[in-house]
Motif scaffolding. Structure first.
Motif, short mmCIF file in Angstrom:
data_model
loop_
_atom_site.label_atom_id
_atom_site.label_comp_id
_atom_site.label_asym_id
_atom_site.label_seq_id
_atom_site.Cartn_x
_atom_site.Cartn_y
_atom_site.Cartn_z
N ILE A 88 0.84 -1.20 0.00
CA ILE A 88 0.00 0.00 0.00
C ILE A 88 0.87 1.25 0.00
CG2 ILE A 88 -1.64 1.32 1.40
CD1 ILE A 88 -2.94 -1.38 2.15
N GLU A 89 1.96 1.22 0.75
CA GLU A 89 2.87 2.36 0.76
C GLU A 89 3.54 2.55 -0.61
OE1 GLU A 89 3.16 4.66 3.12
OE2 GLU A 89 1.58 3.55 4.15
N VAL A 139 2.21 1.69 -3.50
CA VAL A 139 1.16 2.19 -4.40
C VAL A 139 0.96 3.69 -4.23
CG1 VAL A 139 -1.31 2.10 -4.86
CG2 VAL A 139 -0.03 0.00 -4.65
N LYS A 140 1.07 4.17 -3.02
CA LYS A 140 0.91 5.62 -2.79
C LYS A 140 1.96 6.42 -3.55
CE LYS A 140 -1.37 5.21 1.65
NZ LYS A 140 -1.28 5.42 3.10
N GLY A 141 3.13 5.83 -3.76
CA GLY A 141 4.17 6.51 -4.52
C GLY A 141 3.86 6.62 -6.01
N TYR A 142 2.96 5.81 -6.51
CA TYR A 142 2.59 5.84 -7.93
C TYR A 142 1.54 6.91 -8.22
CZ TYR A 142 5.02 1.51 -9.15
OH TYR A 142 5.97 0.56 -9.40
N SER A 143 0.97 7.50 -7.21
CA SER A 143 -0.16 8.42 -7.44
C SER A 143 0.26 9.70 -8.16
CB SER A 143 -0.86 8.75 -6.13
OG SER A 143 0.04 9.36 -5.25
N GLU A 144 1.50 10.14 -8.00
CA GLU A 144 1.93 11.39 -8.65
C GLU A 144 2.52 11.17 -10.03
OE1 GLU A 144 3.81 10.67 -5.57
OE2 GLU A 144 2.14 11.38 -4.38
N GLY A 169 -7.18 6.20 -5.95
CA GLY A 169 -7.07 6.77 -4.62
C GLY A 169 -7.54 5.83 -3.53
N ASN A 170 -8.03 4.65 -3.90
CA ASN A 170 -8.52 3.67 -2.94
C ASN A 170 -7.46 2.57 -2.82
OD1 ASN A 170 -9.93 1.95 -1.35
ND2 ASN A 170 -11.71 1.81 -2.69
N TYR A 171 -6.56 2.72 -1.87
CA TYR A 171 -5.41 1.84 -1.77
C TYR A 171 -5.76 0.45 -1.24
CZ TYR A 171 -3.21 6.31 -2.50
OH TYR A 171 -2.87 7.52 -3.03
N ALA A 202 -3.45 3.32 -7.76
CA ALA A 202 -3.10 4.64 -7.24
C ALA A 202 -3.96 5.73 -7.85
CB ALA A 202 -1.62 4.94 -7.50
#
Length: 125
Positions: A64-65, A67-72, A101-103, A98
């Motif tokens: 999950i962490e 995946v959050k890096g792929y959002s930008e 937005g729903n990880y 990502a």
């Protein structure tokens, strides 16, 4: 008729569908077996969606962490930008999640595909 009841029971209360999942699994009809696998895998995916981040750090929390890096990132920037090199399907999968937005979809898709493949292999034995 039975299929409609099966679908309605799954959509309203997934836990009520558990007996039907297992009946579909032992059925002689191939289509009923596949539906049983799909709905059981979806049920396990729903359980995976309810996963809360524990205090310890299992792999799912780490994913999950990541995946959050792929959002930008833009789509053409995602390849080999994470922790995995040359695993393009993982890059695309993480980027798509990502963008929503729903990880928690990491847990849903992991559970769904794992259980579906597991049940598909078990049907041969």
């Amino acid at each position: 008729m039975i299929l409609n009841f099966f679908l309605i029971s799954f959509l309203l209360v997934p836990a009520l569908g558990l007996p039907f999942y297992f009946l579909g699994y032992i059925s002689k009809n191939k289509m009923q077996q596949v539906l049983g696998w799909i709905f059981f895998a979806l049920f396990m995916g729903i359980l995976g969606y309810c996963f809360k981040n524990p205090k310890r750090n299992p792999d799912l929390v780490r994913y999950i962490e990541i995946v959050k890096g792929y959002s930008e990132l833009k789509f053409n920037e995602i390849f080999n930008s994470g922790e995995y090199e040359n695993l393009y399907i993982v890059d695309i999968w993480f980027w798509l999640i990502a963008q929503t937005g729903n990880y928690q979809l990491v847990a849903v898709t992991s559970c769904f595909f794992s259980y579906f493949i597991f049940l598909y292999i078990l049907q041969d034995y």
